[in-house]
Design a protein around this motif. Structure first.
Motif, mmCIF file in Angstrom:
data_model
loop_
_atom_site.group_PDB
_atom_site.id
_atom_site.type_symbol
_atom_site.label_atom_id
_atom_site.label_comp_id
_atom_site.label_asym_id
_atom_site.label_seq_id
_atom_site.Cartn_x
_atom_site.Cartn_y
_atom_site.Cartn_z
ATOM 1 N N PHE A 42 0.825 -1.198 0.000
ATOM 2 C CA PHE A 42 0.000 0.000 0.000
ATOM 3 C C PHE A 42 0.869 1.262 0.000
ATOM 4 C CE2 PHE A 42 -3.957 2.124 1.824
ATOM 5 C CZ PHE A 42 -4.821 1.641 0.850
ATOM 6 N N PHE A 80 -3.887 -7.843 4.917
ATOM 7 C CA PHE A 80 -4.704 -6.821 5.578
ATOM 8 C C PHE A 80 -5.851 -7.397 6.420
ATOM 9 C CE2 PHE A 80 -7.964 -3.521 5.917
ATOM 10 C CZ PHE A 80 -7.209 -2.476 6.429
ATOM 11 N N ALA A 97 -1.335 0.356 9.130
ATOM 12 C CA ALA A 97 -1.653 -0.126 7.787
ATOM 13 C C ALA A 97 -2.648 0.780 7.069
ATOM 14 C CB ALA A 97 -2.207 -1.549 7.871
ATOM 15 N N ALA A 98 -2.499 2.095 7.249
ATOM 16 C CA ALA A 98 -3.443 3.045 6.642
ATOM 17 C C ALA A 98 -4.870 2.601 6.947
ATOM 18 C CB ALA A 98 -3.205 3.170 5.137
ATOM 19 N N MET A 99 -5.070 2.130 8.155
ATOM 20 C CA MET A 99 -6.371 1.568 8.522
ATOM 21 C C MET A 99 -7.359 2.667 8.918
ATOM 22 S SD MET A 99 -7.350 -1.434 11.200
ATOM 23 C CE MET A 99 -6.980 -2.848 10.151
ATOM 24 N N THR A 100 -8.487 2.679 8.208
ATOM 25 C CA THR A 100 -9.519 3.675 8.470
ATOM 26 C C THR A 100 -10.207 3.404 9.804
ATOM 27 O OG1 THR A 100 -9.882 3.905 6.104
ATOM 28 C CG2 THR A 100 -11.679 4.636 7.553
ATOM 29 N N ARG A 105 -14.836 -1.466 13.263
ATOM 30 C CA ARG A 105 -13.503 -1.808 13.785
ATOM 31 C C ARG A 105 -13.320 -1.330 15.223
ATOM 32 N NH1 ARG A 105 -10.547 0.027 8.247
ATOM 33 N NH2 ARG A 105 -10.887 -1.915 7.091
ATOM 34 N N GLN A 146 -9.514 -4.791 -2.343
ATOM 35 C CA GLN A 146 -8.863 -5.709 -1.400
ATOM 36 C C GLN A 146 -9.852 -6.092 -0.309
ATOM 37 O OE1 GLN A 146 -4.537 -5.288 -0.031
ATOM 38 N NE2 GLN A 146 -5.655 -4.460 1.692
ATOM 39 N N THR A 149 -11.295 -4.257 3.318
ATOM 40 C CA THR A 149 -11.017 -2.810 3.334
ATOM 41 C C THR A 149 -12.308 -1.994 3.214
ATOM 42 O OG1 THR A 149 -10.794 -2.744 0.925
ATOM 43 C CG2 THR A 149 -8.786 -3.156 2.192
ATOM 44 N N THR A 150 -12.163 -0.712 3.436
ATOM 45 C CA THR A 150 -13.303 0.193 3.280
ATOM 46 C C THR A 150 -13.661 0.348 1.801
ATOM 47 O OG1 THR A 150 -11.686 1.985 3.444
ATOM 48 C CG2 THR A 150 -12.977 1.484 5.419
ATOM 49 N N ASP A 196 -8.087 3.552 -1.888
ATOM 50 C CA ASP A 196 -7.851 4.839 -1.225
ATOM 51 C C ASP A 196 -7.119 5.832 -2.148
ATOM 52 O OD1 ASP A 196 -8.329 2.792 0.699
ATOM 53 O OD2 ASP A 196 -7.508 4.075 2.277
ATOM 54 N N TYR A 221 -7.208 7.732 8.897
ATOM 55 C CA TYR A 221 -6.424 6.581 9.324
ATOM 56 C C TYR A 221 -6.007 6.735 10.786
ATOM 57 C CZ TYR A 221 -5.591 6.016 4.239
ATOM 58 O OH TYR A 221 -5.716 5.871 2.883
HETATM 59 N N1 GLN Z 1 -8.001 2.577 4.388
HETATM 60 C C1 GLN Z 1 -8.519 1.338 3.911
HETATM 61 C C2 GLN Z 1 -9.087 0.540 5.044
HETATM 62 O O1 GLN Z 1 -8.849 0.824 6.158
HETATM 63 C C3 GLN Z 1 -7.495 0.514 3.149
HETATM 64 C C4 GLN Z 1 -6.300 0.101 3.964
HETATM 65 C C5 GLN Z 1 -5.379 -0.873 3.269
HETATM 66 O O2 GLN Z 1 -5.722 -1.498 2.287
HETATM 67 N N2 GLN Z 1 -4.191 -1.012 3.783
HETATM 68 O O3 GLN Z 1 -9.782 -0.413 4.863
#
Ligand code: GLN
Length: 259
Positions: A42, A80, A97-100, A105, A146, A149-150, A196, A221
Protein backbone atom coordinates in the motif's frame (compact mmCIF):
# COMPACT_ATOMS: atom_id res chain seq x y z
CA UNK A 1 45.67 -17.61 51.81
CA UNK A 2 42.57 -16.85 53.85
CA UNK A 3 42.54 -13.31 52.39
CA UNK A 4 42.87 -14.56 48.85
CA UNK A 5 39.84 -16.82 49.40
CA UNK A 6 37.86 -13.88 50.74
CA UNK A 7 38.74 -11.72 47.76
CA UNK A 8 37.82 -14.58 45.44
CA UNK A 9 34.38 -15.02 47.02
CA UNK A 10 33.78 -11.26 46.90
CA UNK A 11 34.59 -11.29 43.18
CA UNK A 12 32.27 -14.27 42.75
CA UNK A 13 29.38 -12.48 44.48
CA UNK A 14 30.05 -9.33 42.44
CA UNK A 15 30.02 -11.32 39.22
CA UNK A 16 26.69 -12.86 40.19
CA UNK A 17 25.19 -9.46 40.99
CA UNK A 18 26.43 -7.97 37.71
CA UNK A 19 25.12 -11.01 35.85
CA UNK A 20 21.68 -10.71 37.41
CA UNK A 21 21.48 -6.99 36.67
CA UNK A 22 22.54 -7.59 33.05
CA UNK A 23 19.96 -10.35 32.65
CA UNK A 24 17.10 -8.32 34.09
CA UNK A 25 18.19 -5.53 31.74
CA UNK A 26 17.59 -7.95 28.90
CA UNK A 27 14.13 -8.95 30.12
CA UNK A 28 13.25 -5.28 30.41
CA UNK A 29 14.34 -4.73 26.84
CA UNK A 30 12.23 -7.62 25.52
CA UNK A 31 9.18 -6.23 27.29
CA UNK A 32 9.80 -2.90 25.63
CA UNK A 33 9.72 -4.39 22.16
CA UNK A 34 6.62 -3.60 20.12
CA UNK A 35 5.61 -5.71 17.16
CA UNK A 36 3.96 -3.61 14.48
CA UNK A 37 1.80 -5.41 11.93
CA UNK A 38 1.30 -3.96 8.46
CA UNK A 39 0.19 -5.02 4.99
CA UNK A 40 3.08 -3.93 2.82
CA UNK A 41 1.22 -3.54 -0.47
CA UNK A 42 0.00 0.00 0.00
CA UNK A 43 2.57 2.57 -1.16
CA UNK A 44 3.40 5.20 -0.05
CA UNK A 45 2.11 4.18 3.40
CA UNK A 46 3.74 0.72 3.53
CA UNK A 47 5.58 -1.22 0.85
CA UNK A 48 8.65 -3.39 0.29
CA UNK A 49 11.92 -2.32 -1.27
CA UNK A 50 13.64 -4.72 -3.70
CA UNK A 51 15.65 -6.08 -0.74
CA UNK A 52 12.34 -6.86 1.07
CA UNK A 53 12.77 -4.13 3.71
CA UNK A 54 9.39 -2.69 4.67
CA UNK A 55 9.27 1.11 4.42
CA UNK A 56 6.65 3.86 4.05
CA UNK A 57 4.99 6.82 5.71
CA UNK A 58 3.22 4.69 8.33
CA UNK A 59 6.36 2.68 9.06
CA UNK A 60 8.63 5.70 9.58
CA UNK A 61 5.95 7.45 11.61
CA UNK A 62 5.11 4.60 13.99
CA UNK A 63 8.82 3.77 14.43
CA UNK A 64 9.58 7.39 15.32
CA UNK A 65 6.61 7.62 17.69
CA UNK A 66 7.39 4.35 19.49
CA UNK A 67 11.17 4.83 19.72
CA UNK A 68 10.59 8.35 21.10
CA UNK A 69 8.45 6.69 23.77
CA UNK A 70 11.28 4.29 24.66
CA UNK A 71 10.26 1.18 22.73
CA UNK A 72 12.14 -0.89 20.19
CA UNK A 73 10.14 -1.85 17.10
CA UNK A 74 9.84 -4.88 14.86
CA UNK A 75 7.66 -4.78 11.72
CA UNK A 76 5.79 -7.83 10.42
CA UNK A 77 4.03 -8.15 7.06
CA UNK A 78 0.53 -9.64 7.40
CA UNK A 79 -2.36 -9.76 4.91
CA UNK A 80 -4.70 -6.82 5.58
CA UNK A 81 -7.78 -8.80 6.60
CA UNK A 82 -5.70 -10.85 9.09
CA UNK A 83 -4.33 -7.82 10.94
CA UNK A 84 -7.20 -7.37 13.41
CA UNK A 85 -7.29 -11.11 14.31
CA UNK A 86 -3.47 -11.02 14.77
CA UNK A 87 -3.83 -8.06 17.14
CA UNK A 88 -6.63 -9.74 19.09
CA UNK A 89 -4.56 -12.93 19.43
CA UNK A 90 -1.60 -10.94 20.75
CA UNK A 91 0.66 -11.84 17.81
CA UNK A 92 1.23 -8.13 17.16
CA UNK A 93 0.89 -5.04 19.40
CA UNK A 94 0.05 -2.31 16.88
CA UNK A 95 -1.51 -2.13 13.41
CA UNK A 96 0.06 0.46 11.11
CA UNK A 97 -1.65 -0.13 7.79
CA UNK A 98 -3.44 3.05 6.64
CA UNK A 99 -6.37 1.57 8.52
CA UNK A 100 -9.52 3.68 8.47
CA UNK A 101 -11.10 4.37 11.83
CA UNK A 102 -14.68 3.12 11.58
CA UNK A 103 -17.43 2.02 13.96
CA UNK A 104 -17.25 -1.66 13.13
CA UNK A 105 -13.50 -1.81 13.79
CA UNK A 106 -13.84 0.32 16.93
CA UNK A 107 -15.75 -2.56 18.48
CA UNK A 108 -12.77 -4.86 17.88
CA UNK A 109 -9.72 -2.63 18.49
CA UNK A 110 -8.79 0.74 19.99
CA UNK A 111 -7.56 3.47 17.65
CA UNK A 112 -5.05 6.27 18.10
CA UNK A 113 -5.97 9.83 17.19
CA UNK A 114 -6.34 10.18 13.40
CA UNK A 115 -3.11 10.89 11.50
CA UNK A 116 -4.11 11.04 7.80
CA UNK A 117 -7.33 11.72 5.82
CA UNK A 118 -8.45 9.89 2.71
CA UNK A 119 -11.29 9.17 0.29
CA UNK A 120 -11.83 6.43 -2.30
CA UNK A 121 -11.18 6.51 -6.04
CA UNK A 122 -11.80 4.36 -9.08
CA UNK A 123 -8.65 3.28 -10.88
CA UNK A 124 -8.60 1.95 -14.50
CA UNK A 125 -5.98 0.94 -17.05
CA UNK A 126 -4.55 3.67 -19.26
CA UNK A 127 -5.49 2.84 -22.85
CA UNK A 128 -7.53 -0.18 -21.77
CA UNK A 129 -10.72 1.04 -23.46
CA UNK A 130 -12.51 1.33 -20.14
CA UNK A 131 -15.18 4.03 -20.21
CA UNK A 132 -16.25 5.10 -16.73
CA UNK A 133 -17.53 8.61 -16.04
CA UNK A 134 -20.19 7.92 -13.40
CA UNK A 135 -20.68 5.35 -10.63
CA UNK A 136 -23.44 3.75 -12.75
CA UNK A 137 -20.89 2.89 -15.46
CA UNK A 138 -19.16 0.48 -13.08
CA UNK A 139 -21.86 -2.13 -13.77
CA UNK A 140 -20.30 -2.75 -17.20
CA UNK A 141 -17.03 -4.01 -15.71
CA UNK A 142 -15.61 -6.41 -13.18
CA UNK A 143 -14.80 -4.31 -10.12
CA UNK A 144 -12.02 -5.24 -7.69
CA UNK A 145 -11.00 -4.24 -4.17
CA UNK A 146 -8.86 -5.71 -1.40
CA UNK A 147 -10.88 -7.91 0.95
CA UNK A 148 -11.58 -6.43 4.38
CA UNK A 149 -11.02 -2.81 3.33
CA UNK A 150 -13.30 0.19 3.28
CA UNK A 151 -12.97 0.16 -0.53
CA UNK A 152 -14.41 -3.38 -0.53
CA UNK A 153 -17.18 -2.19 1.84
CA UNK A 154 -18.04 0.68 -0.50
CA UNK A 155 -18.41 -1.60 -3.54
CA UNK A 156 -20.42 -4.08 -1.50
CA UNK A 157 -22.75 -1.55 0.16
CA UNK A 158 -23.16 0.99 -2.63
CA UNK A 159 -23.10 -1.22 -5.72
CA UNK A 160 -23.72 -4.89 -4.94
CA UNK A 161 -26.31 -4.54 -2.16
CA UNK A 162 -28.31 -2.02 -4.21
CA UNK A 163 -28.28 -4.17 -7.33
CA UNK A 164 -26.13 -1.68 -9.28
CA UNK A 165 -23.43 -4.31 -9.77
CA UNK A 166 -23.92 -8.02 -10.29
CA UNK A 167 -22.32 -10.01 -7.44
CA UNK A 168 -20.36 -12.09 -9.98
CA UNK A 169 -18.68 -8.93 -11.20
CA UNK A 170 -17.24 -8.07 -7.79
CA UNK A 171 -13.79 -9.47 -7.19
CA UNK A 172 -12.06 -9.46 -3.78
CA UNK A 173 -8.25 -9.60 -3.69
CA UNK A 174 -5.93 -10.57 -0.83
CA UNK A 175 -3.55 -7.80 -1.89
CA UNK A 176 -4.12 -4.46 -3.63
CA UNK A 177 -0.90 -5.02 -5.59
CA UNK A 178 -2.52 -8.12 -7.16
CA UNK A 179 -5.69 -6.14 -7.95
CA UNK A 180 -3.67 -3.48 -9.77
CA UNK A 181 -1.58 -6.14 -11.56
CA UNK A 182 -4.86 -7.62 -12.89
CA UNK A 183 -6.06 -4.16 -13.85
CA UNK A 184 -2.93 -3.71 -15.97
CA UNK A 185 -3.53 -7.10 -17.67
CA UNK A 186 -6.87 -5.68 -18.79
CA UNK A 187 -10.67 -5.54 -18.36
CA UNK A 188 -10.98 -9.29 -19.06
CA UNK A 189 -9.45 -9.71 -15.57
CA UNK A 190 -10.72 -6.60 -13.81
CA UNK A 191 -11.89 -3.30 -15.31
CA UNK A 192 -11.86 -1.03 -12.27
CA UNK A 193 -10.31 -1.07 -8.80
CA UNK A 194 -11.72 0.90 -5.88
CA UNK A 195 -8.89 2.04 -3.61
CA UNK A 196 -7.85 4.84 -1.23
CA UNK A 197 -7.02 8.11 -3.02
CA UNK A 198 -3.37 8.65 -1.98
CA UNK A 199 -2.49 5.05 -2.89
CA UNK A 200 -4.37 5.29 -6.21
CA UNK A 201 -2.31 8.41 -6.88
CA UNK A 202 0.92 6.52 -6.20
CA UNK A 203 -0.10 3.71 -8.60
CA UNK A 204 -1.20 6.30 -11.21
CA UNK A 205 2.20 8.04 -10.97
CA UNK A 206 3.79 4.93 -12.44
CA UNK A 207 1.80 5.55 -15.67
CA UNK A 208 -0.08 2.30 -16.37
CA UNK A 209 -3.29 3.21 -14.52
CA UNK A 210 -5.29 6.38 -13.92
CA UNK A 211 -7.99 7.75 -11.61
CA UNK A 212 -11.36 8.24 -13.33
CA UNK A 213 -13.69 8.84 -10.37
CA UNK A 214 -13.42 10.27 -6.87
CA UNK A 215 -15.72 8.93 -4.18
CA UNK A 216 -16.05 11.06 -1.07
CA UNK A 217 -15.98 8.79 1.97
CA UNK A 218 -14.24 11.12 4.47
CA UNK A 219 -12.01 8.51 6.07
CA UNK A 220 -9.23 9.02 8.61
CA UNK A 221 -6.42 6.58 9.32
CA UNK A 222 -5.46 5.57 12.84
CA UNK A 223 -2.99 3.16 14.43
CA UNK A 224 -4.79 0.33 16.19
CA UNK A 225 -3.96 -1.45 19.46
CA UNK A 226 -5.62 -4.35 21.27
CA UNK A 227 -8.89 -3.34 22.92
CA UNK A 228 -8.15 -1.96 26.39
CA UNK A 229 -4.42 -1.39 25.78
CA UNK A 230 -4.71 2.18 27.05
CA UNK A 231 -1.08 2.46 28.14
CA UNK A 232 0.12 1.87 24.60
CA UNK A 233 -2.53 3.94 22.84
CA UNK A 234 -1.86 6.88 25.18
CA UNK A 235 1.85 6.67 24.43
CA UNK A 236 1.16 6.54 20.69
CA UNK A 237 -1.13 9.58 20.96
CA UNK A 238 1.44 11.51 23.00
CA UNK A 239 4.12 10.60 20.46
CA UNK A 240 1.92 11.54 17.50
CA UNK A 241 1.06 14.92 19.02
CA UNK A 242 4.74 15.61 19.73
CA UNK A 243 5.86 14.60 16.22
CA UNK A 244 3.11 16.64 14.53
CA UNK A 245 4.55 19.76 16.18
CA UNK A 246 8.01 19.20 14.67
CA UNK A 247 9.42 19.52 11.15
CA UNK A 248 9.74 15.71 11.08
CA UNK A 249 6.10 15.59 9.98
CA UNK A 250 6.71 17.80 6.89
CA UNK A 251 9.87 15.86 6.12
CA UNK A 252 7.87 12.64 6.09
CA UNK A 253 5.20 14.12 3.81
CA UNK A 254 7.92 15.42 1.51
CA UNK A 255 9.73 12.05 1.54
CA UNK A 256 6.69 9.94 0.66
CA UNK A 257 4.22 12.22 -1.13
CA UNK A 258 6.34 14.52 -3.29
CA UNK A 259 5.85 13.52 -6.92
N1 GLN B 1 -8.00 2.58 4.39
C1 GLN B 1 -8.52 1.34 3.91
C2 GLN B 1 -9.09 0.54 5.04
O1 GLN B 1 -8.85 0.82 6.16
C3 GLN B 1 -7.50 0.51 3.15
C4 GLN B 1 -6.30 0.10 3.96
C5 GLN B 1 -5.38 -0.87 3.27
O2 GLN B 1 -5.72 -1.50 2.29
N2 GLN B 1 -4.19 -1.01 3.78
O3 GLN B 1 -9.78 -0.41 4.86
Amino acid sequence: MENKKKIFSIILVLAMVIGTVALSGCTQETKNKIIVGTSADFAPFEYKLANQTIVGFDIDLIKKVLTDQGYTVEVQDIQFDSLIPALQQGKIDVIAAAMTIDDERKQQVDFSIPYYDSNQTVLVKVGGGVNITTIEDLKNYTVGAQTGTTGWDWVNDTLVATGKLNKDKFRGYDLYTDAVADLIIGPSRVGAVVIDTPVAQAFANKGNVKIVLNITTNESYGFAVKKGDTVLVNKINAGLTAVAATTYWEELIEKYFAT
